[in-house]
Design a protein around this motif. Sequence first.
Motif, PDB file in Angstrom:
ATOM      1  N   ASP A  49     -11.116  25.857  -9.580  1.00 35.96           N
ATOM      2  CA  ASP A  49     -10.897  27.211 -10.087  1.00 35.96           C
ATOM      3  C   ASP A  49     -12.020  27.607 -11.049  1.00 35.96           C
ATOM      4  O   ASP A  49     -12.466  28.756 -11.057  1.00 35.96           O
ATOM      5  CB  ASP A  49      -9.546  27.316 -10.791  1.00 35.96           C
ATOM      6  CG  ASP A  49      -8.382  27.288  -9.818  1.00 35.96           C
ATOM      7  OD1 ASP A  49      -8.591  27.513  -8.603  1.00 35.96           O
ATOM      8  OD2 ASP A  49      -7.247  27.038 -10.276  1.00 35.96           O
ATOM      9  N   GLU A  50     -12.466  26.650 -11.833  1.00 30.04           N
ATOM     10  CA  GLU A  50     -13.532  26.920 -12.803  1.00 30.04           C
ATOM     11  C   GLU A  50     -14.856  27.226 -12.096  1.00 30.04           C
ATOM     12  O   GLU A  50     -15.569  28.147 -12.486  1.00 30.04           O
ATOM     13  CB  GLU A  50     -13.713  25.729 -13.756  1.00 30.04           C
ATOM     14  CG  GLU A  50     -12.553  25.500 -14.684  1.00 30.04           C
ATOM     15  CD  GLU A  50     -11.392  24.752 -14.023  1.00 30.04           C
ATOM     16  OE1 GLU A  50     -11.605  24.043 -13.019  1.00 30.04           O
ATOM     17  OE2 GLU A  50     -10.261  24.899 -14.512  1.00 30.04           O
ATOM     18  N   SER A  51     -15.179  26.451 -11.070  1.00 28.21           N
ATOM     19  CA  SER A  51     -16.440  26.699 -10.363  1.00 28.21           C
ATOM     20  C   SER A  51     -16.397  28.034  -9.623  1.00 28.21           C
ATOM     21  O   SER A  51     -17.395  28.744  -9.555  1.00 28.21           O
ATOM     22  CB  SER A  51     -16.771  25.555  -9.404  1.00 28.21           C
ATOM     23  OG  SER A  51     -15.846  25.485  -8.337  1.00 28.21           O
ATOM     24  N   LEU A  52     -15.225  28.388  -9.110  1.00 28.88           N
ATOM     25  CA  LEU A  52     -15.075  29.692  -8.450  1.00 28.88           C
ATOM     26  C   LEU A  52     -15.258  30.806  -9.466  1.00 28.88           C
ATOM     27  O   LEU A  52     -15.968  31.786  -9.204  1.00 28.88           O
ATOM     28  CB  LEU A  52     -13.706  29.797  -7.773  1.00 28.88           C
ATOM     29  CG  LEU A  52     -13.393  31.124  -7.090  1.00 28.88           C
ATOM     30  CD1 LEU A  52     -14.370  31.405  -5.954  1.00 28.88           C
ATOM     31  CD2 LEU A  52     -11.960  31.126  -6.563  1.00 28.88           C
ATOM     32  N   GLU A  53     -14.669  30.658 -10.630  1.00 31.48           N
ATOM     33  CA  GLU A  53     -14.784  31.685 -11.671  1.00 31.48           C
ATOM     34  C   GLU A  53     -16.226  31.823 -12.157  1.00 31.48           C
ATOM     35  O   GLU A  53     -16.722  32.939 -12.339  1.00 31.48           O
ATOM     36  CB  GLU A  53     -13.853  31.354 -12.836  1.00 31.48           C
ATOM     37  CG  GLU A  53     -13.750  32.444 -13.868  1.00 31.48           C
ATOM     38  CD  GLU A  53     -13.141  33.736 -13.347  1.00 31.48           C
ATOM     39  OE1 GLU A  53     -13.486  34.807 -13.894  1.00 31.48           O
ATOM     40  OE2 GLU A  53     -12.327  33.694 -12.417  1.00 31.48           O
ATOM     41  N   LEU A  54     -16.912  30.717 -12.343  1.00 27.78           N
ATOM     42  CA  LEU A  54     -18.315  30.767 -12.770  1.00 27.78           C
ATOM     43  C   LEU A  54     -19.196  31.429 -11.714  1.00 27.78           C
ATOM     44  O   LEU A  54     -20.065  32.245 -12.042  1.00 27.78           O
ATOM     45  CB  LEU A  54     -18.834  29.360 -13.079  1.00 27.78           C
ATOM     46  CG  LEU A  54     -18.330  28.725 -14.359  1.00 27.78           C
ATOM     47  CD1 LEU A  54     -18.785  27.275 -14.454  1.00 27.78           C
ATOM     48  CD2 LEU A  54     -18.814  29.510 -15.564  1.00 27.78           C
ATOM     49  N   THR A  55     -18.964  31.080 -10.467  1.00 27.24           N
ATOM     50  CA  THR A  55     -19.733  31.680  -9.382  1.00 27.24           C
ATOM     51  C   THR A  55     -19.456  33.176  -9.306  1.00 27.24           C
ATOM     52  O   THR A  55     -20.376  33.981  -9.135  1.00 27.24           O
ATOM     53  CB  THR A  55     -19.395  31.003  -8.037  1.00 27.24           C
ATOM     54  OG1 THR A  55     -19.700  29.612  -8.145  1.00 27.24           O
ATOM     55  CG2 THR A  55     -20.186  31.605  -6.899  1.00 27.24           C
ATOM     56  N   PHE A  56     -18.202  33.556  -9.461  1.00 30.95           N
ATOM     57  CA  PHE A  56     -17.846  34.974  -9.436  1.00 30.95           C
ATOM     58  C   PHE A  56     -18.534  35.730 -10.570  1.00 30.95           C
ATOM     59  O   PHE A  56     -19.086  36.813 -10.357  1.00 30.95           O
ATOM     60  CB  PHE A  56     -16.329  35.163  -9.511  1.00 30.95           C
ATOM     61  CG  PHE A  56     -15.945  36.579  -9.764  1.00 30.95           C
ATOM     62  CD1 PHE A  56     -16.096  37.534  -8.769  1.00 30.95           C
ATOM     63  CD2 PHE A  56     -15.464  36.971 -10.996  1.00 30.95           C
ATOM     64  CE1 PHE A  56     -15.770  38.856  -9.006  1.00 30.95           C
ATOM     65  CE2 PHE A  56     -15.132  38.280 -11.241  1.00 30.95           C
ATOM     66  CZ  PHE A  56     -15.282  39.240 -10.249  1.00 30.95           C
ATOM     67  N   LYS A  57     -18.495  35.178 -11.773  1.00 32.85           N
ATOM     68  CA  LYS A  57     -19.124  35.855 -12.903  1.00 32.85           C
ATOM     69  C   LYS A  57     -20.617  36.034 -12.678  1.00 32.85           C
ATOM     70  O   LYS A  57     -21.179  37.088 -12.989  1.00 32.85           O
ATOM     71  CB  LYS A  57     -18.864  35.083 -14.195  1.00 32.85           C
ATOM     72  CG  LYS A  57     -17.454  35.246 -14.700  1.00 32.85           C
ATOM     73  CD  LYS A  57     -17.221  34.471 -15.976  1.00 32.85           C
ATOM     74  CE  LYS A  57     -15.775  34.657 -16.428  1.00 32.85           C
ATOM     75  NZ  LYS A  57     -15.499  33.909 -17.659  1.00 32.85           N
ATOM     76  N   ASP A  58     -21.252  35.009 -12.122  1.00 35.60           N
ATOM     77  CA  ASP A  58     -22.677  35.108 -11.807  1.00 35.60           C
ATOM     78  C   ASP A  58     -22.921  36.174 -10.745  1.00 35.60           C
ATOM     79  O   ASP A  58     -23.827  36.999 -10.865  1.00 35.60           O
ATOM     80  CB  ASP A  58     -23.190  33.745 -11.344  1.00 35.60           C
ATOM     81  CG  ASP A  58     -24.695  33.644 -11.372  1.00 35.60           C
ATOM     82  OD1 ASP A  58     -25.359  34.469 -12.040  1.00 35.60           O
ATOM     83  OD2 ASP A  58     -25.231  32.720 -10.724  1.00 35.60           O
TER      84      ASP A  58
END
Length: 121
Positions: A49-58
């Motif tokens: 979930d964290e990697s998805l959120e970071l990728t989304f923010k980027d």
Amino acid sequence: MSFQLQVSEIEKAREIAHCTLRTIDFREEQEKLNVWIALLNLENVYGTDESLELTFKDAACHNNSIHLRLAAILDQSEKFQRAEEQFKKTGKKFGQSSKVWTLFSEFYFQRDEAEQAVSYL
């Protein structure tokens, strides 16, 4: 990316996506969007979930239409709670967009939650 995922090289697929994003010309907005979507799909399936959120923010820093794409990705992968949250965040950010509210209502109608859908129209 696809080949690397087929041979279970997830980190290599991520590297390829990021390298591609750096090398695609800034005028090729649709091509960059396609890579961002592929990367979000990769993180949704193989990441946390964290990697998805970071990728989304980027991705959101580079393209506004990615907000609805993430909601669609979450919906298609049957992560309905997260999809609903994403639609709500998108609605707050782009409250004047009829497309956001139409897709959000459609999301509810597909789940037979008409009362919720009508409240957002």
